[in-house]
Scaffold this active site. Structure first.
Site, PDB file in Angstrom:
ATOM      1  N   HIS A  84     -11.164 -28.777  27.722  1.00 25.65           N
ATOM      2  CA  HIS A  84      -9.940 -29.684  28.152  1.00 25.65           C
ATOM      3  C   HIS A  84      -9.861 -30.835  27.009  1.00 25.65           C
ATOM      4  CE1 HIS A  84      -6.927 -31.065  30.682  1.00 25.65           C
ATOM      5  NE2 HIS A  84      -7.616 -32.222  30.588  1.00 25.65           N
ATOM      6  N   ASP A 163      -3.911 -32.707  43.671  1.00 23.01           N
ATOM      7  CA  ASP A 163      -3.959 -33.368  42.494  1.00 23.01           C
ATOM      8  C   ASP A 163      -2.470 -33.046  42.041  1.00 23.01           C
ATOM      9  OD1 ASP A 163      -4.527 -34.548  40.107  1.00 23.01           O
ATOM     10  OD2 ASP A 163      -4.163 -32.504  39.224  1.00 23.01           O
ATOM     11  N   ARG A 170       1.731 -40.642  41.282  1.00 23.90           N
ATOM     12  CA  ARG A 170       1.250 -41.461  40.071  1.00 23.90           C
ATOM     13  C   ARG A 170       2.097 -41.673  38.984  1.00 23.90           C
ATOM     14  NH1 ARG A 170      -3.801 -38.866  38.320  1.00 23.90           N
ATOM     15  NH2 ARG A 170      -3.942 -40.458  36.726  1.00 23.90           N
ATOM     16  N   SER A 185      -8.604 -36.222  38.486  1.00 22.23           N
ATOM     17  CA  SER A 185      -7.402 -35.225  38.239  1.00 22.23           C
ATOM     18  C   SER A 185      -7.744 -34.274  37.385  1.00 22.23           C
ATOM     19  CB  SER A 185      -6.170 -36.076  37.859  1.00 22.23           C
ATOM     20  OG  SER A 185      -5.266 -35.109  37.447  1.00 22.23           O
ATOM     21  N   LYS A 189      -8.881 -29.996  38.606  1.00 17.29           N
ATOM     22  CA  LYS A 189      -8.259 -28.787  38.111  1.00 17.29           C
ATOM     23  C   LYS A 189      -9.479 -27.848  37.295  1.00 17.29           C
ATOM     24  CE  LYS A 189      -5.171 -31.414  36.492  1.00 17.29           C
ATOM     25  NZ  LYS A 189      -4.105 -32.351  36.179  1.00 17.29           N
TER      26      LYS A 189
HETATM   27  N1  URA Z   1      -4.022 -35.378  32.903  1.00 20.81           N
HETATM   28  C1  URA Z   1      -4.161 -35.014  33.866  1.00 20.81           C
HETATM   29  O1  URA Z   1      -4.388 -33.759  34.395  1.00 20.81           O
HETATM   30  N2  URA Z   1      -4.278 -36.069  35.022  1.00 20.81           N
HETATM   31  C2  URA Z   1      -4.288 -37.441  34.515  1.00 20.81           C
HETATM   32  O2  URA Z   1      -4.181 -38.199  35.684  1.00 20.81           O
HETATM   33  C3  URA Z   1      -4.000 -37.601  33.427  1.00 20.81           C
HETATM   34  C4  URA Z   1      -4.035 -36.742  32.384  1.00 20.81           C
END
Ligand code: URA
Length: 440
Positions: A84, A163, A170, A185, A189
């Protein structure tokens, strides 16, 4: 135990620490809709100012992951490694890294995102290949993971829905840049996606979320600790995003650059990041016994055509036109391709990633809001980067545009990305750090 959202907000406002049970009740109520957005937003703002402990952050991560389906991919692959990136400009690493790792027999099933604001998205890049389909069902995703060993698709709504909801909130309440909220967050995932091991690429610099190395290190350490606490094998690189990665910025242009790299060429900085990240994935999956061996394996697959073969197989499996990756001139191409020339002679001392990313937005290759259409052909190809000498009038970059008006606007804007000096500047390191669990 009764749960009162007002008390939950007040506790965080006053700097208190939430229990696991409280966090569970909050996530459940928010996902179900019994906790309204305005209360969740007030809480997010309290977290923004007060922070969360690593233990609270781990609870939030796990609860958000559990708010939907948690994928179990072990029936098609024995060990799942994910990667990621926290997002940047010119970051097409997944396009080359996925085929390399898969070509070594380590399956890669990745749920990726789309371009937003100045950062690119892997799904948009892949969609510049005619016919390429990123909308797969979980069954199709698993089937291809088993048969090809490489699949990249959009995230389904069933993964970490809490999320999805909280991130959207947010985004409109000024609470994105909170390290514990970003960490939970991203990690929720990854956990929901079924990864056994995760290699993170935390970008730092003007084109990234994290603007300074200490901030990036804090985020990386927290994510590594969350993953390790949940028995995932973890590694996090902190890599430079003060200038774009590689030379190409723009969807089809980045696919072309990834194709060059899969043929053993491409820019050195891009290849270096692919080798480092893919190597670490192999190491975490016990496919190599040392970092040196892992890196050598990656280099071999890039140079001997095996990674390229896997890429072609993957493109075909997702309905993409193989002809257009074998002959990249068939990928979408912009009608205007003109240079931006150096206004003075000198060393390039700054090439601001954020400005380049925003100019991609001006050209129409990225989007301001979710769901907006984009132009896959437009973008920028850099000819010089920080530390290079340039003579006045030489091309700094080529701008690819589909409208004269947008070209002119982007050109003016892009001039502001550069600073020049008479002395050779200090070039920032490409890899600032590698964070492993024992250090966190
Ligand atoms: N990427 C995400 O998936 N979540 C965040 O809060 C910031 C960047």
């Amino acid at each position: 135990m009764s749960f009162h959202m007002v008390e939950f907000i007040e506790k965080k406002r006053d700097g208190g620490e939430h229990s696991e049970e409280e966090i569970r009740r909050f996530v459940t109520g928010f996902t179900e809709g019994t906790i309204p957005d305005y209360q969740a937003a007030a809480w997010a703002m309290a977290v923004f100012f007060r922070g969360m402990t690593p233990v609270e952050t781990q609870h939030l991560t796990l609860e958000m992951a559990r708010s939907g389906e948690i994928l179990d991919l072990h029936d098609v692959a024995p060990f799942i490694v994910d990667k990621h990136s926290s997002g940047g400009v010119g970051d097409k690493v997944t396009l080359a890294l996925g085929p390399v790792v898969a070509s070594l027999g380590l399956p890669v099933g990745k749920m990726s995102g789309r371009a937003l604001a100045h950062t690119g998205g892997t799904l948009d890049k892949l969609e510049s290949i005619p016919g390429f389909d990123v909308n797969l069902t979980i069954e199709q995703f698993k089937e291809q993971l088993g048969s090809v060993g490489l699949v990249i698709a959009g995230q389904t709504h069933d993964l970490a829905p809490a999320d999805g909801k909280l991130y959207a909130l947010r985004d409109v309440t000024g609470t994105v840049p909170s390290i514990p909220l970003i960490a939970s967050s991203i990690m929720s995932k990854k956990i929901a996606g079924g990864a056994d091991a995760i290699v993170l690429d935390v970008k730092v610099g003007s084109g990234a979320f994290m603007k300074t190395v200490p901030e990036a290190r804090e985020l990386a350490r927290l994510m590594v600790a969350i993953g390790a606490g949940l028995d995932r094998r973890m590694a996090a690189f902190i890599t430079d995003m003060s200038q774009p990665l590689g030379n190409a910025v723009g969807n089809a242009l980045e696919v072309r650059e990834a194709i060059d790299s899969l043929h053993g060429g491409g820019p050195d900085d891009f290849r270096e990041i692919v080798v480092a990240l893919a190597g670490e994935m192999l190491l975490l999956a016990d496919k190599a016994s040392s970092r040196e061996e892992a890196r050598a394996l990656v280099e071999r697959q890039l140079d001997n055509g095996e990674a390229w073969k896997k890429f072609v197989e993957f493109v075909a499996a997702q309905g993409g036109d193989v002809n257009s990756v074998e002959n990249p001139d068939m990928l979408p191409t912009a009608s205007i391709r003109e240079p931006l020339k150096a206004p003075v002679s000198g060393y390039i001392s700054r090439l601001d990633a954020l400005t380049v990313g925003k100019s991609e937005l001006i050209l129409g290759g990225a989007r301001e809001k979710k769901g907006e259409p984009i132009d896959h052909a437009v973008g920028i190809v850099l000819h010089r980067k920080v530390g290079d000498w340039v003579e006045k009038g030489e091309p700094l970059m080529t701008i690819h545009a589909n409208s004269r008006e947008k070209f002119d606007e982007a050109r003016l804007f892009l001039l502001g990305a550069y600073e020049f000096s008479d002395e050779p500047p200090v070039v920032p390191p490409l890899i600032h750090d590698l964070i492993l669990p024992e250090e966190s």
